[in-house]
Design a protein around this motif. Structure first.
Motif, PDB file in Angstrom:
ATOM      1  N   GLU A  84       3.340  10.662   7.192  1.00  0.00           N
ATOM      2  CA  GLU A  84       3.103   9.235   6.954  1.00  0.00           C
ATOM      3  C   GLU A  84       4.433   8.496   6.881  1.00  0.00           C
ATOM      4  O   GLU A  84       5.365   8.939   6.211  1.00  0.00           O
ATOM      5  CB  GLU A  84       2.323   9.021   5.660  1.00  0.00           C
ATOM      6  N   THR A  86       6.080   4.897   5.815  1.00  0.00           N
ATOM      7  CA  THR A  86       5.826   3.684   5.037  1.00  0.00           C
ATOM      8  C   THR A  86       6.998   2.724   5.209  1.00  0.00           C
ATOM      9  O   THR A  86       8.149   3.112   5.028  1.00  0.00           O
ATOM     10  CB  THR A  86       5.646   4.009   3.548  1.00  0.00           C
ATOM     11  N   ARG A  87       6.682   1.499   5.541  1.00  0.00           N
ATOM     12  CA  ARG A  87       7.708   0.467   5.740  1.00  0.00           C
ATOM     13  C   ARG A  87       7.857  -0.364   4.466  1.00  0.00           C
ATOM     14  O   ARG A  87       6.870  -0.728   3.828  1.00  0.00           O
ATOM     15  CB  ARG A  87       7.295  -0.431   6.913  1.00  0.00           C
ATOM     16  N   GLU A  88       9.097  -0.661   4.120  1.00  0.00           N
ATOM     17  CA  GLU A  88       9.387  -1.522   2.982  1.00  0.00           C
ATOM     18  C   GLU A  88      10.337  -2.635   3.423  1.00  0.00           C
ATOM     19  O   GLU A  88      11.264  -2.391   4.208  1.00  0.00           O
ATOM     20  CB  GLU A  88      10.028  -0.719   1.844  1.00  0.00           C
ATOM     21  N   TYR A 118       6.246  -3.008  -0.355  1.00  0.00           N
ATOM     22  CA  TYR A 118       5.423  -2.330   0.658  1.00  0.00           C
ATOM     23  C   TYR A 118       5.076  -3.300   1.782  1.00  0.00           C
ATOM     24  O   TYR A 118       4.656  -4.426   1.546  1.00  0.00           O
ATOM     25  CB  TYR A 118       4.143  -1.804   0.005  1.00  0.00           C
ATOM     26  N   ALA A 119       5.243  -2.843   3.032  1.00  0.00           N
ATOM     27  CA  ALA A 119       4.978  -3.710   4.182  1.00  0.00           C
ATOM     28  C   ALA A 119       4.166  -2.987   5.257  1.00  0.00           C
ATOM     29  O   ALA A 119       4.267  -3.289   6.443  1.00  0.00           O
ATOM     30  CB  ALA A 119       6.289  -4.221   4.772  1.00  0.00           C
ATOM     31  N   GLY A 120       3.350  -2.035   4.828  1.00  0.00           N
ATOM     32  CA  GLY A 120       2.481  -1.345   5.771  1.00  0.00           C
ATOM     33  C   GLY A 120       2.882   0.106   5.976  1.00  0.00           C
ATOM     34  O   GLY A 120       3.997   0.514   5.660  1.00  0.00           O
ATOM     35  N   SER A 121       1.950   0.879   6.511  1.00  0.00           N
ATOM     36  CA  SER A 121       2.226   2.291   6.778  1.00  0.00           C
ATOM     37  C   SER A 121       1.323   2.795   7.892  1.00  0.00           C
ATOM     38  O   SER A 121       0.303   2.177   8.211  1.00  0.00           O
ATOM     39  CB  SER A 121       2.009   3.137   5.521  1.00  0.00           C
ATOM     40  N   GLU A 122       1.707   3.908   8.463  1.00  0.00           N
ATOM     41  CA  GLU A 122       0.866   4.571   9.451  1.00  0.00           C
ATOM     42  C   GLU A 122       1.020   6.071   9.274  1.00  0.00           C
ATOM     43  O   GLU A 122       2.056   6.556   8.805  1.00  0.00           O
ATOM     44  CB  GLU A 122       1.226   4.156  10.872  1.00  0.00           C
ATOM     45  N   THR A 182      15.097  -3.831   6.020  1.00  0.00           N
ATOM     46  CA  THR A 182      13.940  -3.017   6.408  1.00  0.00           C
ATOM     47  C   THR A 182      14.289  -1.536   6.274  1.00  0.00           C
ATOM     48  O   THR A 182      15.331  -1.093   6.751  1.00  0.00           O
ATOM     49  CB  THR A 182      13.517  -3.279   7.861  1.00  0.00           C
ATOM     50  N   TYR A 184      12.388   2.686   5.793  1.00  0.00           N
ATOM     51  CA  TYR A 184      11.196   3.515   5.921  1.00  0.00           C
ATOM     52  C   TYR A 184      11.358   4.777   5.083  1.00  0.00           C
ATOM     53  O   TYR A 184      12.451   5.340   4.978  1.00  0.00           O
ATOM     54  CB  TYR A 184      10.966   3.921   7.379  1.00  0.00           C
TER      55      TYR A 184
END
Length: 265
Positions: A84, A86-88, A118-122, A182, A184
């Motif tokens: 996973e 995760t963007r911050e 937190y700015a989304g994750s994949e 930015t 990750y």
């Protein structure tokens, strides 16, 4: 009168405490018995035999778990069972607050501060894993996740491709910084794990225990888990003592309260 109130308080409190304690201890004993009476599989042959006989609840000691169709992200060198990203974003926040001086005058202030938000994750996950060679869906088993150490030669620092990673960044600690604002971080489950499982073994089937959504895993052995539940069941009996002491304290408190009321009149 105060002795009667004190006695009634003790009887009511101790009765409630006994009922609650009894339920708690009963649940602890049932849980301990639930695990104590499980079958144990210490190797693949034993697990396969227990499956062929549909034995039911079983602790599978230190099972070898392998991702059949491992996954990866372009910027990472390794494959994983689960990965996973995760963007911050480094974001400025503004808040107002009010102070009041000794004369009662209020003043409103504005404060700004920055934080990584937190700015989304994949994520990607293997569809199947094997447990001692037996294939099951990976979503059926609860596998632990860990923080990925990007400094440990697991990260391709020279990437210049991809939708997100268009420019070279830098690695600091467990973060990849794509720019000043930015970054990750990554969490993962390795391709291969060795964990103890608690599951229901049936004919060509491994299922979660009753009431569980997934097959439970732990780093402990079956013996250690059973001992922990047994110790919890033994410790639970101390709640009777705690309940009695609390009831006695409430009774004494009621006696003193009545005594103070009588003094006032």
């Amino acid at each position: 009168m105060k002795w009667i109130i004190s006695l009634v308080t003790f009887i009511v409190a101790s009765s409630i405490g006994f009922i609650l304690s009894n339920n708690f201890i009963s649940n602890a004993n049932q849980q301990a018995s639930y695990y104590q009476t499980m079958q144990v599989a210490n190797d693949t042959d034993r697990m396969n035999y227990l499956m062929s006989t549909s034995v039911g609840r079983t602790g599978i000691n230190k099972a070898k778990i392998h991702a059949v169709d491992s996954v990866k992200l372009d910027e990472l060198n390794e494959n994983y069972q689960y990965i996973e990203r995760t963007r911050e974003e480094y974001t400025m926040h503004t808040e107002t607050y009010t102070t009041t001086d000794s004369k009662g005058n209020s003043t409103t202030h504005t404060r700004t501060y920055w934080s990584w938000d937190y700015a989304g994750s994949e994520s990607k996950q293997a569809k199947y894993v094997t447990v001692n060679g037996f294939k099951i869906k990976s979503i059926a088993i609860d596998l632990p996740q860990y923080d990925l150490d990007l400094k440990d030669n697991m990260f391709n620092k020279n990437i210049e491709y991809g939708i997100i990673f268009k420019h070279k960044g830098s690695v600091r600690g467990n973060y990849y910084y794509a720019g000043a604002d930015t970054r990750y971080k990554y969490s993962f489950t390795p391709v291969d794990s060795k964990l103890t499982l608690f599951a229901v073994l049936g004919k060509n089937k491994i299922s979660p225990l009753q009431g569980e959504n997934k097959i439970n895993t732990t780093k402990q052995t079956v013996k250690q888990v059973k001992e922990d539940y047994n110790e919890s069941a033994k410790s639970a009996h101390l709640i009777y003592v705690v309940s009695f002491v609390l009831s006695l304290l409430l009774s004494i408190g009621a006696w003193f309260a009545c005594n103070e009321i009588n003094k006032q009149y």
